[in-house]
Design a protein around this motif. Structure first.
Motif, mmCIF file in Angstrom:
data_model
loop_
_atom_site.group_PDB
_atom_site.id
_atom_site.type_symbol
_atom_site.label_atom_id
_atom_site.label_comp_id
_atom_site.label_asym_id
_atom_site.label_seq_id
_atom_site.Cartn_x
_atom_site.Cartn_y
_atom_site.Cartn_z
ATOM 1 N N ILE A 1 -5.242 -5.547 8.605
ATOM 2 C CA ILE A 1 -4.844 -6.957 8.512
ATOM 3 C C ILE A 1 -6.013 -7.863 8.130
ATOM 4 N N SER B 1 2.117 -8.733 9.338
ATOM 5 C CA SER B 1 1.826 -7.794 10.421
ATOM 6 C C SER B 1 1.400 -6.463 9.817
ATOM 7 N N VAL B 2 0.796 -5.627 10.668
ATOM 8 C CA VAL B 2 0.289 -4.342 10.180
ATOM 9 C C VAL B 2 1.429 -3.503 9.619
ATOM 10 N N ILE C 1 2.518 -4.891 6.305
ATOM 11 C CA ILE C 1 1.514 -4.663 5.261
ATOM 12 C C ILE C 1 1.642 -3.229 4.744
ATOM 13 N N ARG C 2 1.848 -2.270 5.666
ATOM 14 C CA ARG C 2 1.970 -0.867 5.235
ATOM 15 C C ARG C 2 3.228 -0.695 4.391
ATOM 16 N N MET D 1 0.041 8.120 12.416
ATOM 17 C CA MET D 1 -1.327 7.603 12.220
ATOM 18 C C MET D 1 -1.610 7.447 10.737
ATOM 19 N N PRO D 2 -2.308 6.392 10.370
ATOM 20 C CA PRO D 2 -2.573 6.194 8.948
ATOM 21 C C PRO D 2 -3.521 7.253 8.407
ATOM 22 N N ARG E 1 -6.757 -6.313 -1.601
ATOM 23 C CA ARG E 1 -7.162 -4.992 -1.133
ATOM 24 C C ARG E 1 -6.087 -3.958 -1.424
ATOM 25 N N GLU F 1 -15.906 10.244 11.039
ATOM 26 C CA GLU F 1 -15.293 10.183 9.712
ATOM 27 C C GLU F 1 -14.949 8.728 9.398
ATOM 28 N N LEU F 2 -15.315 8.278 8.213
ATOM 29 C CA LEU F 2 -15.011 6.899 7.802
ATOM 30 C C LEU F 2 -13.562 6.864 7.342
ATOM 31 N N VAL F 3 -12.679 6.260 8.148
ATOM 32 C CA VAL F 3 -11.255 6.310 7.812
ATOM 33 C C VAL F 3 -10.764 5.031 7.140
ATOM 34 N N PHE F 4 -11.550 3.999 7.177
ATOM 35 C CA PHE F 4 -11.108 2.779 6.491
ATOM 36 C C PHE F 4 -12.329 2.042 5.966
ATOM 37 N N THR F 5 -12.341 1.779 4.672
ATOM 38 C CA THR F 5 -13.422 0.995 4.089
ATOM 39 C C THR F 5 -12.891 0.297 2.846
ATOM 40 N N ARG F 6 -13.761 -0.464 2.213
ATOM 41 C CA ARG F 6 -13.386 -1.199 1.008
ATOM 42 C C ARG F 6 -13.008 -0.222 -0.106
ATOM 43 N N GLU G 1 -14.892 -1.859 8.970
ATOM 44 C CA GLU G 1 -14.862 -0.434 8.642
ATOM 45 C C GLU G 1 -14.504 0.319 9.911
ATOM 46 N N VAL G 2 -13.726 1.381 9.759
ATOM 47 C CA VAL G 2 -13.287 2.152 10.924
ATOM 48 C C VAL G 2 -13.844 3.565 10.823
ATOM 49 N N TRP G 3 -14.500 3.993 11.873
ATOM 50 C CA TRP G 3 -15.028 5.357 11.969
ATOM 51 C C TRP G 3 -14.252 6.080 13.054
ATOM 52 N N ARG G 4 -13.789 7.268 12.752
ATOM 53 C CA ARG G 4 -13.019 8.018 13.734
ATOM 54 C C ARG G 4 -13.789 9.300 14.056
ATOM 55 N N VAL H 1 -11.747 -7.673 4.231
ATOM 56 C CA VAL H 1 -12.243 -6.293 4.223
ATOM 57 C C VAL H 1 -13.585 -6.227 4.945
ATOM 58 N N GLN I 1 -7.611 5.404 4.298
ATOM 59 C CA GLN I 1 -7.294 4.344 3.365
ATOM 60 C C GLN I 1 -8.568 3.912 2.675
#
Lengths: 283, 80
Positions: free
Chosen positions: B59, A197-198, A201-202, A1-2, A46, A19-24, B66-69, B63, A5
Motif C-alpha cells: 500500500i 486496500s491491500v 490493490i492485489r 501469501m504473496p 508501481r 530473502e528480499l520479498v518486496f522491493t522497487r 522493503e520487506v525481508w523474509r 515504494v 513482488q
C-alpha cells in the motif's frame, strides 16, 4: 501469501539467509515522486512497473503519458515514452501502435484527462479496437490544477468549482467510464479496481495484467479503471481519503470485470454477435 | 524472522502502512526527514513481531518499504 513482488529477477538473499520479498520494480526509477503524501498515483505507477517487469516488456514498451498529475510518468517508469496533448493519449497511442505494431503501447490517464477533454479519443480508440492498453486513474477531481470538478466528481462532493457540492440537476451525474467502454465493440477487456486496500490493490493488479495481456495476445483494446484517492484536493488526511473510497466511491463505482473477450485476435471474433452491446454485463 | 526497512528519504508520512499492518507495529516516529515529513518506523523491540506479509509495502505509494523474509527459527532455539 504473496509471491515475490517487485523485481522480476530471482529473489535476492543476504548473508544471513534473509530473502528480499518486496522491493522497487526494476523498471521503476529510484527517484522521489512529486505526488502528495497518500496519493495513489504512486501505487498505480508501481503496479505498472511490476507488470512490465513480470511480462518482460521493458525493452519493448512505449508509454503514452497524459496531462494531469500523472504528466511526469516518464520520470518514474524507465521505458520509452511520448507525451500527448491533454486527453489525446489514445489518439497518440493509436499512431504509435499502427506505426510500430510490434511494440507494447499503453496510456496512463486521469479522469480529468480521459473522461472530460479526452472522451472522444478514448471512445473511438475503444470502438476501433486499437491494440493498446489504458490505465485510467479515477480520483473524482482535477488534481494538478487545484481540485476543480471533473465529470466523475460524486454528487454532493465539494470542489473549487462547485463549492456547494456537485448538484445532479445542474451538473449531471458522475460518468461511469468502465461501463461505457465495456459496451463498445472493440474492447477486449474492461474492469474497475480500487487502490484503497491491500486486497483491492492485489485484485487491481490482476485486472491490469489482463488489460495488458489482451494487447500482447492481439485480442483488442484493454481498459482498466483504478479508483484512487486525492487527499489534498479532497481536503482529507490520507487515511480519511482511503476510507472515503471504501464508503463513497466503491458503492457508486462498482468493482469488477465488465467485459472479457475470448478469441484468437482476429477482427471477426471481436465483431461476433455474442460480443455485441448488451450481451456482456457487469459481474 | 522477517523485517521491513523504511526509506526515510522516500517516506512522506502518509501513514497508510500503519493501518494495514496486521500486527500494528508500524508507527509515526518523531524524526523529520529532509522534506519535512515525520517518517514511519517500526520500533526495534517490535520488529520480531513482523510476519513479512508485505501489506505495508503493497500500500506504500512511495515504494519506501522493503520487506525481508527470513527462515523461521527452529523450535527450541534461543532466537525464538
Amino acid at each position: 501469501m504473496p509471491k515475490t513482488q517487485g523485481a522480476a529477477s530471482a529473489p535476492k538473499t543476504n548473508q544471513t539467509g534473509e530473502e528480499l520479498v518486496f522491493t522497487r520494480p526494476a523498471s521503476m526509477v529510484d527517484r522521489a515522486t512529486h505526488y502528495c503524501p497518500g496519493c495513489h498515483h504512486g501505487i498505480a505507477h508501481r503496479l505498472v512497473g511490476e507488470l512490465i517487469d513480470e511480462l518482460g516488456l521493458k525493452e519493448n514498451t512505449v508509454a503514452v503519458c497524459s496531462i494531469g498529475c500523472s504528466v511526469f510518468l516518464y520520470n518514474y517508469i524507465d521505458v520509452d515514452s511520448v507525451e500527448a496533448p491533454h486527453g489525446r493519449a489514445p489518439a497518440v497511442a493509436t499512431g504509435v501502435k499502427r506505426a510500430r505494431p510490434d511494440k507494447f503501447v499503453f496510456t496512463y490517464q486521469g479522469d480529468g484527462d480521459l473522461a472530460s477533454i479526452g472522451m472522444a479519443e478514448i471512445m473511438h480508440a475503444a470502438n476501433r479496437g486499437e491494440r493498446m492498453s489504458v490505465v485510467f486513474v479515477n480520483n473524482t477531481v482535477y488534481g494538478m490544477t487545484g481540485g476543480q470538478m471533473a465529470p466523475t466528481t460524486l454528487i454532493g462532493q465539494k470542489t473549487t468549482t462547485c463549492p456547494g457540492g456537485r448538484c445532479k440537476d445542474r451538473e449531471g451525474s458522475p460518468i461511469r467510464m468502465s461501463e461505457i467502454i465495456a459496451h463498445l465493440g472493440g474492447t477486449a477487456f474492461c474492469a474497475r479496481g480500487s487502490l484503497d486496500s491491500v486486497k483491492n490493490i492485489r485484485q487491481a493488479k490482476k485486472y491490469m495484467r489482463q488489460a495488458f495481456e489482451v494487447q500482447t495476445k492481439g485480442l483488442g483494446f484493454g481498459f482498466v479503471e483504478l479508483l484512487a484517492g486525492c487527499p489534498t484536493n479532497w481536503r482529507l488526511s490520507p487515511l480519511a481519503a482511503n476510507k472515503r473510497i471504501t464508503d463513497e466511491m466503491i458503492p457508486y463505482f462498482p468493482l469488477g470485470v465488465f467485459k472479457e473477450v475470448e478469441g484468437d485476435g482476429t477482427c471477426g471474433s471481436m465483431l461476433a454477435p455474442e460480443s455485441a452491446p448488451g450481451a456482456e454485463g457487469g459481474k | 524472522m522477517s523485517r521491513i526497512t523504511v526509506s526515510e528519504e522516500r517516506c512522506k508520512g502518509c501513514l497508510l502502512c500503519t493501518q494495514v499492518c496486521p500486527v500494528t507495529i508500524i508507527r509515526q516516529s518523531e524524526r523529520i526527514n529532509q522534506n519535512g515529513y515525520k517518517v514511519a518506523e517500526v520500533p526495534a523491540e517490535d520488529m520480531a513481531k513482523c510476519t513479512g506479509c508485505a501489506s505495508c509495502a503493497t500500500i506504500c505509494p512511495d515504494v519506501a518499504i522493503e520487506v525481508w523474509r527470513g527462515k523461521k527459527p527452529k523450535p527450541g532455539s534461543k532466537a525464538a
